[in-house]
Design an enzyme around this catalytic site. Structure first.
Site, PDB file in Angstrom:
ATOM      1  N   MET A  26      -3.268 -21.007 -17.652  1.00  0.00           N
ATOM      2  CA  MET A  26      -4.262 -20.907 -18.721  1.00  0.00           C
ATOM      3  C   MET A  26      -4.510 -19.440 -19.051  1.00  0.00           C
ATOM      4  SD  MET A  26      -6.817 -24.110 -18.322  1.00  0.00           S
ATOM      5  CE  MET A  26      -7.922 -23.386 -17.145  1.00  0.00           C
ATOM      6  N   GLY A  27      -3.561 -18.582 -18.672  1.00  0.00           N
ATOM      7  CA  GLY A  27      -3.679 -17.164 -19.003  1.00  0.00           C
ATOM      8  C   GLY A  27      -4.639 -16.421 -18.098  1.00  0.00           C
ATOM      9  N   HIS A  30      -3.222 -13.118 -13.047  1.00  0.00           N
ATOM     10  CA  HIS A  30      -3.505 -12.243 -11.910  1.00  0.00           C
ATOM     11  C   HIS A  30      -2.301 -12.274 -10.968  1.00  0.00           C
ATOM     12  CE1 HIS A  30      -4.260 -16.007  -9.844  1.00  0.00           C
ATOM     13  NE2 HIS A  30      -5.223 -16.309 -10.705  1.00  0.00           N
ATOM     14  N   HIS A  33      -0.517 -15.596 -10.286  1.00  0.00           N
ATOM     15  CA  HIS A  33       0.395 -16.091 -11.323  1.00  0.00           C
ATOM     16  C   HIS A  33       1.731 -15.341 -11.264  1.00  0.00           C
ATOM     17  CE1 HIS A  33      -3.557 -17.042 -13.447  1.00  0.00           C
ATOM     18  NE2 HIS A  33      -2.963 -18.206 -13.392  1.00  0.00           N
ATOM     19  N   ASP A 146      -5.200 -24.542  -5.761  1.00  0.00           N
ATOM     20  CA  ASP A 146      -5.668 -25.781  -6.399  1.00  0.00           C
ATOM     21  C   ASP A 146      -4.913 -26.953  -5.762  1.00  0.00           C
ATOM     22  OD1 ASP A 146      -7.342 -24.504  -8.522  1.00  0.00           O
ATOM     23  OD2 ASP A 146      -5.418 -23.597  -9.008  1.00  0.00           O
ATOM     24  N   SER A 182      -8.650 -16.727 -11.843  1.00  0.00           N
ATOM     25  CA  SER A 182      -9.053 -16.153 -13.131  1.00  0.00           C
ATOM     26  C   SER A 182     -10.566 -16.092 -13.247  1.00  0.00           C
ATOM     27  CB  SER A 182      -8.496 -16.993 -14.283  1.00  0.00           C
ATOM     28  OG  SER A 182      -7.100 -16.936 -14.244  1.00  0.00           O
ATOM     29  N   ARG A 183     -11.262 -16.915 -12.472  1.00  0.00           N
ATOM     30  CA  ARG A 183     -12.726 -16.929 -12.573  1.00  0.00           C
ATOM     31  C   ARG A 183     -13.391 -15.864 -11.699  1.00  0.00           C
ATOM     32  NH1 ARG A 183     -11.810 -22.770 -13.336  1.00  0.00           N
ATOM     33  NH2 ARG A 183     -12.688 -23.359 -15.354  1.00  0.00           N
TER      34      ARG A 183
HETATM   35  O1  PAF Z   1      -4.032 -24.438 -12.889  1.00  0.00           O
HETATM   36  C1  PAF Z   1      -4.123 -24.208 -14.118  1.00  0.00           C
HETATM   37  O2  PAF Z   1      -4.115 -23.075 -14.554  1.00  0.00           O
HETATM   38  C2  PAF Z   1      -4.264 -25.388 -15.079  1.00  0.00           C
HETATM   39  O3  PAF Z   1      -5.009 -26.402 -14.511  1.00  0.00           O
HETATM   40  C3  PAF Z   1      -2.915 -25.915 -15.593  1.00  0.00           C
HETATM   41  C4  PAF Z   1      -2.064 -26.470 -14.469  1.00  0.00           C
HETATM   42  C5  PAF Z   1      -2.155 -24.793 -16.288  1.00  0.00           C
HETATM   43  C6  PAF Z   1      -3.138 -27.034 -16.609  1.00  0.00           C
HETATM   44  O4  PAF Z   1      -3.891 -26.612 -17.695  1.00  0.00           O
END
Ligand code: PAF
Length: 273
Positions: A26-27, A30, A33, A146, A182-183
């Protein structure tokens, strides 16, 4: 680096690639990613990252509108990693106006984040299923911070016979142990100092379990410690990694799952046993 916005552009790009590894995001990228992107290169000749802040996985009182959108910086970071392509769809591309289909993974979505964020995992499963159908990757990589999300996606892939291999990548942490998210940027300076307590408490809980303490006592001590540190605890539970059902004492292959709010910021983390 190819910037692709429509399904037909993806289809065209896809023809040029033999084996594709996909990192959905979701952009607001960091180090976690970027680790997924680096890992992805081991599995395929082309790596594609999607950036899409998916509205259907946010609850009505959640942070969809304020979720950090840092597209330019994200693209620079991905270019520096030699990422081959980025998929930047708009909402209409993913959710046509008369879209009527959702994907819902029942049991494994039920507890933990699924209980406190009702509908969240339906939104995740639906968007990931759509993205898989658009990109048609051979491999897809997700961060294991997650963990419940990973279990939901694994179950969806199994149940719908989706032809994609899933790879879970270990959580990347800051030097003080805080899991990258990201949060984290929402945290105030004081909250940022307190935030590593979540991981420290997970480690303490693991040590207490390994020392033979009862699961319920370990969970209660952890919740007390986090509450005293200033967190509002959503859950702190020991579960089976296979199906996320409640763990029995001394059961192998378990995980400690935690979610807690610090001010307005909801943090999640976990530790494998
Ligand atoms: O983990 C995430 O960033 C989101 O939940 C995902 C897997 C990209 C789905 O929107």
């Amino acid at each position: 680096m190819h910037i692709l916005q429509t399904v037909s552009q993806i289809r065209e790009w896809r023809k040029s690639a033999q084996r594709v590894a996909f990192v959905p995001t979701m952009g607001n990228l960091h180090a976690g990613h970027l680790q997924l992107v680096r890992e992805a290169k081991k599995y395929a000749d082309k790596v594609i990252v999607s950036i899409f802040v998916n509205p259907t996985q946010f609850g009505i009182n959640e942070d969809f509108s304020s979720y950090p959108r840092t597209e330019q910086r994200d693209l620079e970071l991905l270019a520096a990693e030699n990422c081959d392509a980025v998929f930047l769809p708009n909402v209409e591309t993913i959710y046509a106006q008369n879209a009527q289909t959702t994907v819902s993974v029942s049991q494994v979505s039920q507890h933990y984040c699924g209980a406190s964020r009702v509908g969240h995992f339906d939104g995740v499963a639906t968007v990931v299923c759509k993205l898989f159908n658009i990109v048609q990757p051979d491999v897809a990589l997700f961060g294991l911070k997650d963990f419940q999300q990973f279990c939901v996606i694994q179950t969806m892939v199994r149940d719908l016979h989706l032809p994609v291999e899933l790879i879970g990548v270990p959580t990347v942490r800051d030097v003080d142990g805080l899991a990258m998210s990201s949060r984290n940027g929402y945290l105030s300076e004081t909250e940022r100092e307190i935030a590593p307590t979540l991981y420290q408490t997970l480690q303490m809980a693991r040590d207490n379990l390994l020392a033979g303490q009862a699961i319920v006592d370990v969970e209660n001590v952890a919740i007390t410690q986090l509450t005293q540190a200033g967190f509002s605890v959503d859950y702190f539970n020991v579960a089976r990694r296979l199906d996320l059902e409640m763990a029995q004492q001394n059961e192998p292959h378990c995980i400690i799952l935690a979610a807690a709010k610090l001010g307005k910021t909801r943090l999640i983390d976990n530790l494998w046993l």
